[in-house]
Scaffold this active site. Structure first.
Site, PDB file in Angstrom:
ATOM      1  NE  ARG A 166      -6.282  10.907  -4.647  1.00  0.00           N
ATOM      2  CZ  ARG A 166      -6.367  10.654  -3.385  1.00  0.00           C
ATOM      3  NH1 ARG A 166      -5.421   9.619  -3.149  1.00  0.00           N
ATOM      4  NH2 ARG A 166      -7.064  11.006  -2.418  1.00  0.00           N
ATOM      5  NE  ARG A 219      -2.492   0.260   3.684  1.00  0.00           N
ATOM      6  CZ  ARG A 219      -2.175   0.730   4.717  1.00  0.00           C
ATOM      7  NH1 ARG A 219      -2.165   2.320   5.072  1.00  0.00           N
ATOM      8  NH2 ARG A 219      -1.895   0.030   5.924  1.00  0.00           N
ATOM      9  CE1 TYR A 275      -9.792  -0.136   8.549  1.00  0.00           C
ATOM     10  CE2 TYR A 275      -9.425  -2.088   7.115  1.00  0.00           C
ATOM     11  CZ  TYR A 275      -8.938  -0.883   7.779  1.00  0.00           C
ATOM     12  OH  TYR A 275      -7.459  -0.807   7.809  1.00  0.00           O
ATOM     13  CG  ASP A 278      -8.340   0.858  -0.180  1.00  0.00           C
ATOM     14  OD1 ASP A 278      -7.126   1.418   0.178  1.00  0.00           O
ATOM     15  OD2 ASP A 278      -8.931   0.597   0.606  1.00  0.00           O
ATOM     16  NE  ARG A 313      -1.055   8.689   1.931  1.00  0.00           N
ATOM     17  CZ  ARG A 313      -1.495   8.429   3.136  1.00  0.00           C
ATOM     18  NH1 ARG A 313      -0.932   7.387   3.935  1.00  0.00           N
ATOM     19  NH2 ARG A 313      -2.467   9.310   3.758  1.00  0.00           N
TER      20      ARG A 313
HETATM   21  O1  CP3 Z   1       1.221   1.191  -3.800  1.00  0.00           O
HETATM   22  C1  CP3 Z   1      -0.270   1.503  -3.910  1.00  0.00           C
HETATM   23  O2  CP3 Z   1      -0.858   2.322  -3.546  1.00  0.00           O
HETATM   24  C2  CP3 Z   1      -0.831   0.078  -3.985  1.00  0.00           C
HETATM   25  C3  CP3 Z   1      -2.565   0.123  -3.574  1.00  0.00           C
HETATM   26  C4  CP3 Z   1      -2.888  -0.010  -2.334  1.00  0.00           C
HETATM   27  C5  CP3 Z   1      -3.805   0.959  -1.713  1.00  0.00           C
HETATM   28  N1  CP3 Z   1      -4.331   0.357  -0.789  1.00  0.00           N
HETATM   29  C6  CP3 Z   1      -3.863   2.476  -2.172  1.00  0.00           C
HETATM   30  C7  CP3 Z   1      -4.278   3.333  -1.049  1.00  0.00           C
HETATM   31  C8  CP3 Z   1      -3.192  -1.125  -1.816  1.00  0.00           C
HETATM   32  C9  CP3 Z   1      -2.424  -2.607  -2.079  1.00  0.00           C
HETATM   33  C10 CP3 Z   1      -4.013  -1.020  -0.694  1.00  0.00           C
HETATM   34  C11 CP3 Z   1      -4.458  -2.043   0.194  1.00  0.00           C
HETATM   35  C12 CP3 Z   1      -4.978  -1.545   1.573  1.00  0.00           C
HETATM   36  N2  CP3 Z   1      -5.723  -0.579   1.954  1.00  0.00           N
HETATM   37  C13 CP3 Z   1      -4.747  -2.440   2.586  1.00  0.00           C
HETATM   38  C14 CP3 Z   1      -3.993  -3.850   2.913  1.00  0.00           C
HETATM   39  C15 CP3 Z   1      -2.547  -3.526   2.836  1.00  0.00           C
HETATM   40  C16 CP3 Z   1      -1.904  -2.913   3.903  1.00  0.00           C
HETATM   41  O3  CP3 Z   1      -1.423  -1.872   3.819  1.00  0.00           O
HETATM   42  O4  CP3 Z   1      -2.171  -3.566   4.840  1.00  0.00           O
HETATM   43  C17 CP3 Z   1      -5.610  -1.895   3.919  1.00  0.00           C
HETATM   44  C18 CP3 Z   1      -5.386  -2.451   5.209  1.00  0.00           C
HETATM   45  C19 CP3 Z   1      -6.269  -0.794   3.350  1.00  0.00           C
HETATM   46  C20 CP3 Z   1      -6.857   0.258   4.096  1.00  0.00           C
HETATM   47  C21 CP3 Z   1      -6.530   1.546   3.657  1.00  0.00           C
HETATM   48  N3  CP3 Z   1      -6.682   2.573   2.798  1.00  0.00           N
HETATM   49  C22 CP3 Z   1      -5.839   2.388   4.685  1.00  0.00           C
HETATM   50  C23 CP3 Z   1      -5.614   2.067   6.383  1.00  0.00           C
HETATM   51  C24 CP3 Z   1      -5.529   3.838   4.220  1.00  0.00           C
HETATM   52  C25 CP3 Z   1      -4.466   4.908   4.707  1.00  0.00           C
HETATM   53  C26 CP3 Z   1      -5.265   5.824   5.055  1.00  0.00           C
HETATM   54  C27 CP3 Z   1      -4.650   7.424   5.493  1.00  0.00           C
HETATM   55  O5  CP3 Z   1      -4.615   8.233   4.858  1.00  0.00           O
HETATM   56  O6  CP3 Z   1      -3.645   6.961   6.456  1.00  0.00           O
HETATM   57  C28 CP3 Z   1      -5.786   3.597   2.989  1.00  0.00           C
HETATM   58  C29 CP3 Z   1      -5.697   4.614   1.858  1.00  0.00           C
HETATM   59  C30 CP3 Z   1      -5.068   4.269   0.752  1.00  0.00           C
HETATM   60  N4  CP3 Z   1      -5.044   3.174   0.123  1.00  0.00           N
HETATM   61  C31 CP3 Z   1      -3.955   5.311   0.173  1.00  0.00           C
HETATM   62  C32 CP3 Z   1      -3.498   4.534  -0.977  1.00  0.00           C
HETATM   63  C33 CP3 Z   1      -2.534   5.101  -2.026  1.00  0.00           C
HETATM   64  C34 CP3 Z   1      -3.696   6.539   0.624  1.00  0.00           C
HETATM   65  C35 CP3 Z   1      -4.656   7.637   0.106  1.00  0.00           C
HETATM   66  C36 CP3 Z   1      -3.854   8.934   0.015  1.00  0.00           C
HETATM   67  O7  CP3 Z   1      -3.307   9.291  -0.940  1.00  0.00           O
HETATM   68  O8  CP3 Z   1      -4.231   9.807   0.895  1.00  0.00           O
END
Ligand code: CP3
Length: 322
Positions: free
Chosen positions: A15, A2, A126, A51, A6
């Site tokens: 974004r 993930r 969640y 996501d 970013r």
């Molecule tokens: O490299 C990548 O960006 C891969 C794509 C990806 C995202 N989410 C994009 C994302 C992947 C593989 C995920 C999976 C994901 N999402 C998981 C499983 C993997 C892990 O990390 O354990 C989980 C638990 C989530 C749930 C989630 N989505 C969280 C906890 C968050 C963070 C919230 C925050 O702002 O702190 C997200 C948001 C998210 N998903 C972002 C991205 C690029 C951040 C969005 C931003 O740019 O603000």
């Protein structure tokens, strides 16, 4: 992992003013964001920009990703009526994600594309807690007090994950990863009784595609063999145990050596280069105990990381490639 993108200014620019989940349903945008880290860091595979909550949103669940917090659900699911009301996912509801995958397969050339879904336990947490949770108390309470409600919910979430993964596979992804990020909060006994059957169903349902299936969670040192038993081809390992120790735990006498992914501590990207270099070398060396090793972080990229450091790590890993 993930948030690889970013830390990139080009990601932030794209974004700007666009909601996370809107970006995930825009084929051109999700394709461009997916390619950015490949272009910049020359990594060996692309991870689909999506996501774990995307299929829930697509199915009509009132869920959003709150910046700095994570997924937040309008009405938590805590009884059988709420489980029954959880919609199913139809493949056409994620057709825009599939469109993005097709665009990517066209433009990535030789670079493989990894698709993914959230595993039933992590998605359920969640939905039951209503958002991110440190202790998963409502989830564990429901599991133990109302196992039938739990299994009904996890079963529906498994079906959603299957539909989402199949849509990506039909559109051409080269591998899939099932994220059970928070499974490490469970005891082995609870994992095997309440989670493994559902994750097994997901992994078995995509076996026919013949692509590698990666399974990952955080803090899962005690669960590694159970996650392997769920049917994964590759096990993701966080940084809490050395990779050669993970291999030792996963090895089955007489079977091919296990294939692992990991396991650089994301926080060490902030350490001085000599320290980081030693860590990368150590992990690459420990990975040689495995049948195969995908070098990766043990969890997501922290947004404030210096992208130049990531590029340098990738270069070093390429130098160390056997
Ligand atoms: O490299 C990548 O960006 C891969 C794509 C990806 C995202 N989410 C994009 C994302 C992947 C593989 C995920 C999976 C994901 N999402 C998981 C499983 C993997 C892990 O990390 O354990 C989980 C638990 C989530 C749930 C989630 N989505 C969280 C906890 C968050 C963070 C919230 C925050 O702002 O702190 C997200 C948001 C998210 N998903 C972002 C991205 C690029 C951040 C969005 C931003 O740019 O603000």
């Amino acid at each position: 992992m993930r948030q690889a993108g970013r830390s990139l200014p080009e990601y932030r620019a794209l974004r700007e003013g666009v909601d996370m989940l809107d970006a995930c349903f825009d084929p051109e945008m999700l394709a461009e964001i997916t390619i950015q880290p490949v272009r910049r860091h020359k990594v060996d595979a692309a991870v689909l920009f999506s996501d774990i909550v995307v299929p829930l949103k697509a199915a009509g669940v009132d869920i959003d990703i709150v910046p700095g917090t994570g997924p937040v659900v309008a009405s938590p699911i805590r009884d059988i009526d709420a489980v029954k009301a959880l919609p199913e996912l139809a493949p056409d509801q994620v057709s825009r994600v599939a469109d993005g995958v097709r665009l990517l397969v066209g433009s990535l050339g030789e670079t493989p594309l990894i698709g993914f879904a959230g595993a039933p336990f992590t998605l359920a947490s969640y939905l039951i807690e209503g958002g991110p949770s440190r202790n998963h108390e409502h989830t564990k309470a429901l599991m133990h007090s109302e196992p039938a409600v739990w299994h009904a919910l996890a079963g529906k979430l498994a079906d959603i994950a299957i539909t989402f993964l199949r849509a990506q596979l039909d559109a051409g992804v080269d591998a899939v990863q099932l994220f059970d990020s928070w499974a490490g909060a469970l005891s082995v006994r609870d994992y095997r009784e309440f989670v493994l059957p559902h994750s097994s169903k997901v992994l078995a349902s995509v076996a026919e595609y013949g692509v590698p299936r990666i399974h990952f969670g955080v803090g899962t040192g005690e669960l590694l063999t159970s996650m392997r038993d769920a049917g994964a081809d590759v096990i993701g390992v966080d940084w809490r145990i050395p990779l050669d120790e993970a291999v030792r735990r996963l090895a089955v006498p007489g079977a091919p050596l296990p294939v692992v992914q990991g396991n650089l501590d994301p926080a060490l990207l902030f350490a001085s280069w000599p320290v980081l270099e030693d860590e990368v070398r150590r992990i690459a060396a420990e990975g040689r105990a495995a049948g195969g090793h995908i070098f990766n972080l043990g969890h997501g990229v922290l947004p404030s990381v210096d992208p130049e450091v990531l590029t340098r790590v990738v270069e070093l890993v390429h130098e160390l490639r056997p």
